[in-house]
Design an enzyme around this catalytic site. Structure first.
Site, PDB file in Angstrom:
ATOM      1  N   HIS A  57      91.614 -58.557  75.322  1.00  0.00           N
ATOM      2  CA  HIS A  57      91.983 -57.627  76.394  1.00  0.00           C
ATOM      3  C   HIS A  57      92.751 -58.467  77.419  1.00  0.00           C
ATOM      4  O   HIS A  57      92.444 -59.653  77.612  1.00  0.00           O
ATOM      5  CB  HIS A  57      90.772 -57.072  77.139  1.00  0.00           C
ATOM      6  CG  HIS A  57      89.791 -56.333  76.305  1.00  0.00           C
ATOM      7  ND1 HIS A  57      88.799 -56.959  75.613  1.00  0.00           N
ATOM      8  CD2 HIS A  57      89.629 -54.998  76.083  1.00  0.00           C
ATOM      9  CE1 HIS A  57      88.064 -56.049  74.994  1.00  0.00           C
ATOM     10  NE2 HIS A  57      88.544 -54.857  75.256  1.00  0.00           N
ATOM     11  N   ASP A  94      90.549 -60.570  79.570  1.00  0.00           N
ATOM     12  CA  ASP A  94      89.773 -61.661  78.970  1.00  0.00           C
ATOM     13  C   ASP A  94      90.523 -62.969  79.119  1.00  0.00           C
ATOM     14  O   ASP A  94      89.919 -64.023  79.302  1.00  0.00           O
ATOM     15  CB  ASP A  94      89.593 -61.497  77.446  1.00  0.00           C
ATOM     16  CG  ASP A  94      89.042 -60.164  77.031  1.00  0.00           C
ATOM     17  OD1 ASP A  94      88.323 -59.564  77.826  1.00  0.00           O
ATOM     18  OD2 ASP A  94      89.338 -59.752  75.888  1.00  0.00           O
TER      19      ASP A  94
HETATM   20  C1  XLS Z   1      83.661 -51.431  72.788  1.00  0.00           C
HETATM   21  C2  XLS Z   1      84.794 -51.726  71.942  1.00  0.00           C
HETATM   22  C3  XLS Z   1      85.771 -52.741  72.502  1.00  0.00           C
HETATM   23  C4  XLS Z   1      87.068 -52.635  71.779  1.00  0.00           C
HETATM   24  C5  XLS Z   1      88.214 -53.256  72.471  1.00  0.00           C
HETATM   25  O1  XLS Z   1      82.672 -50.885  72.384  1.00  0.00           O
HETATM   26  O2  XLS Z   1      84.313 -52.125  70.694  1.00  0.00           O
HETATM   27  O3  XLS Z   1      85.240 -54.008  72.462  1.00  0.00           O
HETATM   28  O4  XLS Z   1      86.973 -53.186  70.502  1.00  0.00           O
HETATM   29  O5  XLS Z   1      88.449 -52.685  73.707  1.00  0.00           O
END
Ligand code: XLS
Ligand code: NI
Ligand code: NI
Length: 454
Positions: free
Chosen positions: A115, A118
């Site tokens: 993201h 991150d």
């Molecule tokens: C949350 C999601 C997230 C996505 C990416 O539950 O799994 O981590 O994979 O935004």
């Protein structure tokens, strides 16, 4: 996680070279490996069904869990230090990047996913956040080139900041919609800059708590419009990869709009987005939706939406997204069976959207968790190929529908009959006497025999 929330902060180390110093380079050593730091089943160069295991599995590191998640839960603060020896935000994010590439090298993982927030911290303003992102993608691009690593997909975190309390694209507040669009535009730019082969929409807080305050139609229309704007922008900026929606039924909202694969496919078709998107199926989200992981993958595959996978597993006794590393080999086998049936990944891959348990707090635990996940998927691939070679399960299914190969069945299958003809045929039958057994228990035993037979 904001850097300030980490309490286990050691002296800032400016020139730290190795972050996972107790983790050696992990190599394939086979079943009889004498160390826990080895692959027993993942042999990257071994060829299965005409492709190497590396090409089949396309493992990716999830930057958020691995570089940022510190074990914080509802009842306690972090148990893991993810500052990587740094104190200032700038240095922490730099060290995260160095540590990520060290780990990918040691684990022989070719891809990562992130993201925007991150990899670079949010600033006081959007402009400042964009600047942080620009700076960190410069460094990450350099590290990617030096280490030969690739970006599987990027995404925008449009759910953490309080501004997104009512959603992003589905917010009742137009300013929030605009802010989310701006953030997504920059996340797309970052993805393109790093040569990403995918861009994911996971609908963070795109859902609702109560219809007492929600205009569902307006929210869905807006969510689709934001996706349309994003796709058009990305294509005009030269993005050639795939867009994915990652279905999830609940958490954080009570009802997430991207509930499951079928719901998302319906949504994409309603809004004319079906040519632009595929699905990123997450194991734990499938089970939260009351489906099996394999069901969700099969729905994606048969409808032409198979794209990528968030490889993790949930706990059947818990009702939330526990994001555990995948070690259930029945599940990885059934998953890889679907992947092989789909013809393998193109732009997608297996992203470990998984975190170590809060009590597994050492840097070595992270490596051991990835080894467990990678070996479990390698086993799954080996066993799925074995199931296909054995052929009994596939043959059983084919045979089960053989009544459609001739006579009235063939007319139905080729769509060359009518209600009148079917009625005449049924009247002539008297009663149906041709049903055969589904043999579920027998098939389950065959599965065990192929998986565990010696
Ligand atoms: C949350 C999601 C997230 C996505 C990416 O539950 O799994 O981590 O994979 O935004
Ligand atoms: Ni996910
Ligand atoms: Ni998830």
């Amino acid at each position: 996680m904001s850097p300030e929330s980490v309490i286990l902060n050691y002296m800032e180390v400016t020139e730290m070279k190795e972050f996972f110093s107790n983790v050696p380079k992990i190599e394939y050593k086979g079943k009889n490996a004498d160390s826990e730091f080895a692959f027993r089943y993942y042999n990257p160069d071994e060829v299965i069904e005409g492709k190497t295991m590396r090409e089949h599995l396309k493992f990716a590191l999830s930057y958020w869990h691995t570089m940022c998640g510190d074990g914080t839960d509802m009842f306690g603060r972090g148990t893991v230090d993810k500052t990587f020896g740094a104190k200032s935000a700038a240095k922490i994010y730099e060290n995260k990047a160095y540590a990520a590439f060290e780990l990918m090298n040691k684990l022989d993982i070719d891809y990562f996913c992130f993201h925007d927030r991150d990899i670079a911290p949010e600033g006081k303003t959007l402009a400042e956040s964009n600047e942080n992102l620009e700076k960190m993608t410069d460094l990450i691009k350099k590290l990617m080139d030096e280490n030969g690593k690739k970006l599987l997909w990027g995404t925008a975190n449009c759910f953490n900041n309080p501004r997104y309390m009512h959603g992003a694209g589905t917010s009742p507040n137009a300013d929030v919609f605009a802010y989310a669009a701006a953030q997504i535009k920059n996340a797309i730019d970052a993805t393109i800059k790093l040569g990403g082969t995918g861009y994911v929409f996971w609908g963070g807080r795109e859902g609702y708590e109560t219809l007492l305050n929600t205009d569902m139609k307006l929210e869905l229309d807006n969510m689709a419009y934001l996706m349309r704007l994003a796709v058009d922008y990305a294509r005009s900026a030269g993005f050639k990869g795939d867009f994915y929606i990652e279905p999830k039924p609940k958490e954080p909202t009570k009802h997430q709009y991207d509930f499951d694969a079928s719901t998302v496919i319906g949504f994409l078709k309603t809004y004319g987005l079906d040519k632009d998107f595929k699905l990123n199926i997450e194991a734990n989200h499938a089970t939260l939706a009351g489906h099996t992981f394999q069901h969700e993958l099969a729905v994606a595959r048969i409808n032409g939406f198979f794209g990528s996978i968030d490889a993790n597993q949930g706990d059947y006794l818990l009702g939330w997204d526990t994001d555990q590393f995948p070690t259930d080999v029945y599940e990885t086998t059934k998953c890889m069976l679907e992947v092989l049936r789909a013809g393998g990944f193109t732009n997608g891959g297996l992203n470990f959207d998984a975190k170590t348990r809060r009590g597994s707090f050492t840097p070595e635990d992270i490596a051991l968790a990835y080894i467990a996940g990678m070996d479990s998927y390698a086993l799954g691939l080996r066993l799925a190929a074995k199931i296909r070679k054995d052929g009994r399960l596939d043959d059983f299914i084919k045979d089960r529908y053989s009544s459609y190969n001739s006579k009235i069945g063939k007319k139905i299958l080729t769509r060359k009959t009518s209600m009148a003809e079917l009625e005449k045929y049924a009247l002539g039958l008297g009663e149906v006497t041709t049903n055969t057994s589904g043999r579920q228990e027998y098939l389950e035993n065959i599965l065990n025999e192929i998986m565990f037979g010696i």
